[in-house]
Design a protein around this motif. Sequence first.
Motif, PDB file in Angstrom:
ATOM      1  N   GLY A   1      36.570  43.467  25.465  1.00 36.00           N
ATOM      2  CA  GLY A   1      37.235  42.991  26.473  1.00 36.00           C
ATOM      3  C   GLY A   1      38.673  42.528  26.343  1.00 36.00           C
ATOM      4  O   GLY A   1      39.468  42.527  27.018  1.00 36.00           O
ATOM      5  N   PHE A   2      39.018  42.482  25.151  1.00 33.56           N
ATOM      6  CA  PHE A   2      40.392  41.694  24.630  1.00 33.56           C
ATOM      7  C   PHE A   2      41.397  43.015  24.404  1.00 33.56           C
ATOM      8  O   PHE A   2      42.358  42.853  23.875  1.00 33.56           O
ATOM      9  CB  PHE A   2      40.122  40.789  23.601  1.00 33.56           C
ATOM     10  CG  PHE A   2      39.795  39.335  24.199  1.00 33.56           C
ATOM     11  CD1 PHE A   2      41.050  38.291  24.652  1.00 33.56           C
ATOM     12  CD2 PHE A   2      38.669  39.119  24.760  1.00 33.56           C
ATOM     13  CE1 PHE A   2      40.496  37.040  25.202  1.00 33.56           C
ATOM     14  CE2 PHE A   2      38.392  37.978  25.322  1.00 33.56           C
ATOM     15  CZ  PHE A   2      39.174  36.925  25.678  1.00 33.56           C
TER      16      PHE A   2
ATOM     17  N   VAL B   1      27.707  45.006  27.079  1.00 33.95           N
ATOM     18  CA  VAL B   1      28.370  45.101  28.465  1.00 33.95           C
ATOM     19  C   VAL B   1      28.206  43.941  29.381  1.00 33.95           C
ATOM     20  O   VAL B   1      29.322  43.757  30.104  1.00 33.95           O
ATOM     21  CB  VAL B   1      27.382  46.470  29.056  1.00 33.95           C
ATOM     22  CG1 VAL B   1      27.785  46.426  30.789  1.00 33.95           C
ATOM     23  CG2 VAL B   1      27.564  47.711  28.666  1.00 33.95           C
ATOM     24  N   SER B   2      27.475  43.149  29.237  1.00 33.76           N
ATOM     25  CA  SER B   2      27.496  41.681  29.926  1.00 33.76           C
ATOM     26  C   SER B   2      28.714  40.815  29.505  1.00 33.76           C
ATOM     27  O   SER B   2      29.380  40.330  30.418  1.00 33.76           O
ATOM     28  CB  SER B   2      26.307  40.976  29.726  1.00 33.76           C
ATOM     29  OG  SER B   2      25.268  41.630  30.480  1.00 33.76           O
ATOM     30  N   VAL B   3      28.752  40.670  28.325  1.00 36.81           N
ATOM     31  CA  VAL B   3      29.791  39.973  27.715  1.00 36.81           C
ATOM     32  C   VAL B   3      31.388  40.765  28.057  1.00 36.81           C
ATOM     33  O   VAL B   3      32.389  40.027  28.598  1.00 36.81           O
ATOM     34  CB  VAL B   3      29.693  39.985  26.157  1.00 36.81           C
ATOM     35  CG1 VAL B   3      31.193  39.460  25.732  1.00 36.81           C
ATOM     36  CG2 VAL B   3      28.805  38.940  25.804  1.00 36.81           C
ATOM     37  N   LEU B   4      31.363  42.030  28.095  1.00 33.61           N
ATOM     38  CA  LEU B   4      32.633  42.546  28.595  1.00 33.61           C
ATOM     39  C   LEU B   4      33.066  42.424  29.888  1.00 33.61           C
ATOM     40  O   LEU B   4      34.049  42.312  30.194  1.00 33.61           O
ATOM     41  CB  LEU B   4      32.131  44.392  28.123  1.00 33.61           C
ATOM     42  CG  LEU B   4      33.419  45.214  28.685  1.00 33.61           C
ATOM     43  CD1 LEU B   4      34.655  45.098  28.027  1.00 33.61           C
ATOM     44  CD2 LEU B   4      32.958  46.654  28.393  1.00 33.61           C
ATOM     45  N   THR B   5      31.759  42.386  30.803  1.00 30.41           N
ATOM     46  CA  THR B   5      32.115  42.222  32.335  1.00 30.41           C
ATOM     47  C   THR B   5      32.573  40.862  32.231  1.00 30.41           C
ATOM     48  O   THR B   5      33.531  40.609  33.246  1.00 30.41           O
ATOM     49  CB  THR B   5      30.586  42.388  33.159  1.00 30.41           C
ATOM     50  OG1 THR B   5      30.062  43.556  32.534  1.00 30.41           O
ATOM     51  CG2 THR B   5      31.153  42.365  34.617  1.00 30.41           C
ATOM     52  N   GLY B   6      31.965  39.899  31.626  1.00 27.93           N
ATOM     53  CA  GLY B   6      32.637  38.560  31.520  1.00 27.93           C
ATOM     54  C   GLY B   6      34.018  38.227  31.376  1.00 27.93           C
ATOM     55  O   GLY B   6      34.674  37.475  31.954  1.00 27.93           O
TER      56      GLY B   6
ATOM     57  N   ALA C   1      56.249  35.682  32.015  1.00 26.76           N
ATOM     58  CA  ALA C   1      55.337  36.626  32.121  1.00 26.76           C
ATOM     59  C   ALA C   1      53.907  36.529  32.544  1.00 26.76           C
ATOM     60  O   ALA C   1      53.319  35.448  32.438  1.00 26.76           O
ATOM     61  CB  ALA C   1      55.228  37.176  30.616  1.00 26.76           C
ATOM     62  N   PRO C   2      53.397  37.755  33.129  1.00 23.95           N
ATOM     63  CA  PRO C   2      51.863  37.520  33.714  1.00 23.95           C
ATOM     64  C   PRO C   2      51.130  37.163  32.513  1.00 23.95           C
ATOM     65  O   PRO C   2      51.024  37.601  31.507  1.00 23.95           O
ATOM     66  CB  PRO C   2      51.800  39.040  34.096  1.00 23.95           C
ATOM     67  CG  PRO C   2      52.479  39.754  33.697  1.00 23.95           C
ATOM     68  CD  PRO C   2      53.827  39.237  33.231  1.00 23.95           C
ATOM     69  N   ALA C   3      49.921  36.303  32.833  1.00 22.19           N
ATOM     70  CA  ALA C   3      49.243  35.785  31.773  1.00 22.19           C
ATOM     71  C   ALA C   3      48.417  36.801  31.082  1.00 22.19           C
ATOM     72  O   ALA C   3      48.255  36.798  29.795  1.00 22.19           O
ATOM     73  CB  ALA C   3      48.393  34.706  32.351  1.00 22.19           C
ATOM     74  N   PRO C   4      47.808  37.698  31.693  1.00 21.01           N
ATOM     75  CA  PRO C   4      46.837  38.527  30.942  1.00 21.01           C
ATOM     76  C   PRO C   4      47.704  39.305  29.951  1.00 21.01           C
ATOM     77  O   PRO C   4      47.101  40.001  28.988  1.00 21.01           O
ATOM     78  CB  PRO C   4      46.368  39.498  31.927  1.00 21.01           C
ATOM     79  CG  PRO C   4      47.122  39.393  33.208  1.00 21.01           C
ATOM     80  CD  PRO C   4      47.792  37.990  33.073  1.00 21.01           C
ATOM     81  N   ALA C   5      49.184  39.513  30.226  1.00 17.54           N
ATOM     82  CA  ALA C   5      49.785  40.065  29.037  1.00 17.54           C
ATOM     83  C   ALA C   5      49.596  39.578  27.767  1.00 17.54           C
ATOM     84  O   ALA C   5      49.729  40.219  26.708  1.00 17.54           O
ATOM     85  CB  ALA C   5      51.333  40.249  29.338  1.00 17.54           C
ATOM     86  N   ARG C   6      49.297  38.446  27.676  1.00 13.52           N
ATOM     87  CA  ARG C   6      49.007  37.542  26.519  1.00 13.52           C
ATOM     88  C   ARG C   6      47.497  37.436  25.987  1.00 13.52           C
ATOM     89  O   ARG C   6      47.377  37.857  24.871  1.00 13.52           O
ATOM     90  CB  ARG C   6      49.426  36.305  26.407  1.00 13.52           C
ATOM     91  CG  ARG C   6      50.895  36.130  25.766  1.00 13.52           C
ATOM     92  CD  ARG C   6      51.778  34.743  26.404  1.00 13.52           C
ATOM     93  NE  ARG C   6      52.278  34.753  27.682  1.00 13.52           N
ATOM     94  CZ  ARG C   6      51.839  34.144  28.583  1.00 13.52           C
ATOM     95  NH1 ARG C   6      50.699  33.300  28.584  1.00 13.52           N
ATOM     96  NH2 ARG C   6      52.407  34.309  29.700  1.00 13.52           N
ATOM     97  N   LEU C   7      46.745  37.558  26.951  1.00 10.46           N
ATOM     98  CA  LEU C   7      45.329  37.608  26.424  1.00 10.46           C
ATOM     99  C   LEU C   7      44.575  38.934  26.438  1.00 10.46           C
ATOM    100  O   LEU C   7      43.918  39.353  25.528  1.00 10.46           O
ATOM    101  CB  LEU C   7      44.547  36.678  27.534  1.00 10.46           C
ATOM    102  CG  LEU C   7      44.300  35.360  27.014  1.00 10.46           C
ATOM    103  CD1 LEU C   7      43.081  34.812  28.032  1.00 10.46           C
ATOM    104  CD2 LEU C   7      43.623  35.329  25.623  1.00 10.46           C
TER     105      LEU C   7
END
Lengths: 269, 274
Positions: free
Chosen positions: A100-101, A153-158, B9-15
Amino acid sequence: MTAASVARPRRGGVLAMLRSERVLLGLAGFLSVLVLWELAVQLGFLRRAILSSPSLMLQLAIRDFGSGRLADDIRVSLTEFGLGYGAALLTGIPLGMALGFNRRLHAFVNPWLGAIYATPTIALLPIIVIFFGIGMESKVIVVWMEAFVVITVSVLTGTGSIEDRYLNIAYSFKASRWFAFRTVAWPSVIPFMLAGARLGVGRALVGVIVAELLASNAGIGYYITLAGSTLNITGVMLGVVLIGLFGVVSGEAIRRLERRFEAWRPEIN
Amino acid sequence: MAVVPRVSAPAPARLFGPPLPRNQRLALGAAGFVFVLVAWEVAARLGVLNPLFFSKPTDIVIAGINEVQLPRFWNDVTVSLTEFSVGLVLAILLGIPIGLISGWYPRFLYFIDPWLNFLNATPRVALLPIIVIWLGLGVSSKIAVVFLGAFFSILIPTIQGVRTVDKRLVDVARSFRASRRLLFTSVILPGTVPFIVTGLKIGVARALLGVVVGELYAATSGLGVMISKASQVLQADRMFFGVFIFTIAGVLGVGLVGRVETYFQRWRPRQGTR
């Protein structure tokens, strides 16, 4: 709380009445099926050898719990379930977060993740049993495999549900990255994580049972197989009932947990 | 404000980093897909993965080419497909109406609720030994497992759908003196469709699971039997080809339900999320 108010639950008004109606009807439904089943067998409408009966199951449960046989099988199944499911949580949650990140990583693994998600992976069971043997190892692997993908997949969706607006607010107030993660991102992921955990329990349970049905020398699935191969329907039914009870209890436990984590959220509508 | 330049900057750019452009996403996906295949092939050829158990992609392709020329393979496909479709269609035909009725009559729902919960929480594949004793090794026992697997998965969301229809909409219909029948067909039913679709998605996956497990456990023909036999003689390539067929079935099934979903949702106005 006075005795009078306990004796007359209807005092609570329409809501309490509805509640008690629900409980009463549920109880009636539950018992009537059991009674009809028992009567039909006792009176000879249904054949005992084909459908067993509640009283027969109760007798068998008392006998096999008394001898410690069932307790042993339950312990084996629970161990397999616990190890595999625990491993799935420990691997699935970090992987889901990582995917996700990191958008690049996500794009990279996405085709395979999608393919594995759509596959009934239990089909790999025969080769796993041949590779790991019929003991506990193969069951733990199957349980892990079944639960791991759903949780990931659930955590990714989260992680996708984290709201940019809230992050912006956090950053406007000079929140550190870690603080923003802890107070904004993480709480948004938790409900999805718990949903994944709940789905994972269901799939892990299927994994344990099927693996034990196909190849094992202990466990509740083995108990069922043994009973089935001697046409002991009562034993099969008892095994299924025990699995069902475990499913109900574990499902309810996670739902409680979900409600607990939802409690701080304001009601919408 | 200059102290926190990040705010602009748009926040998601950081996270998260900015969303990737579409072509980059596709390229990375293709790279990931190929990478796993190549790594698998190389590892198997170098002996890091035992080819006896893990096979390798080229062998799986060759096994697939050989399989599709065999009439037995197509017989297996037909048997599995029959079990899947008959069981699933039965589950849909019974699950949706019973779900609608149970949701519409709360007393009836309360009455059946404990058993419903219990059966829904029990992995239905655990019933296989009983079903095989009752119905034998043939197609019918697999149809029963597929049906049971999909039935509850469709039934329960349908009930939830009826019971969570927006109360304001029901009130509006009532204020205009809508008959119960009109209320049902014009408010309840359309409001339930998304839930039914959710049920269908889960149902398709459960039905597929039922076919696989049912055939692995006790059957004389079908793709599960092919997988089981192939792994018993350590023909991992044939086994993986069989698993691959189930993957395709899963992807197609989910895709088909997605089509159904867009078809039934086409009347809905687009709700822009800001």
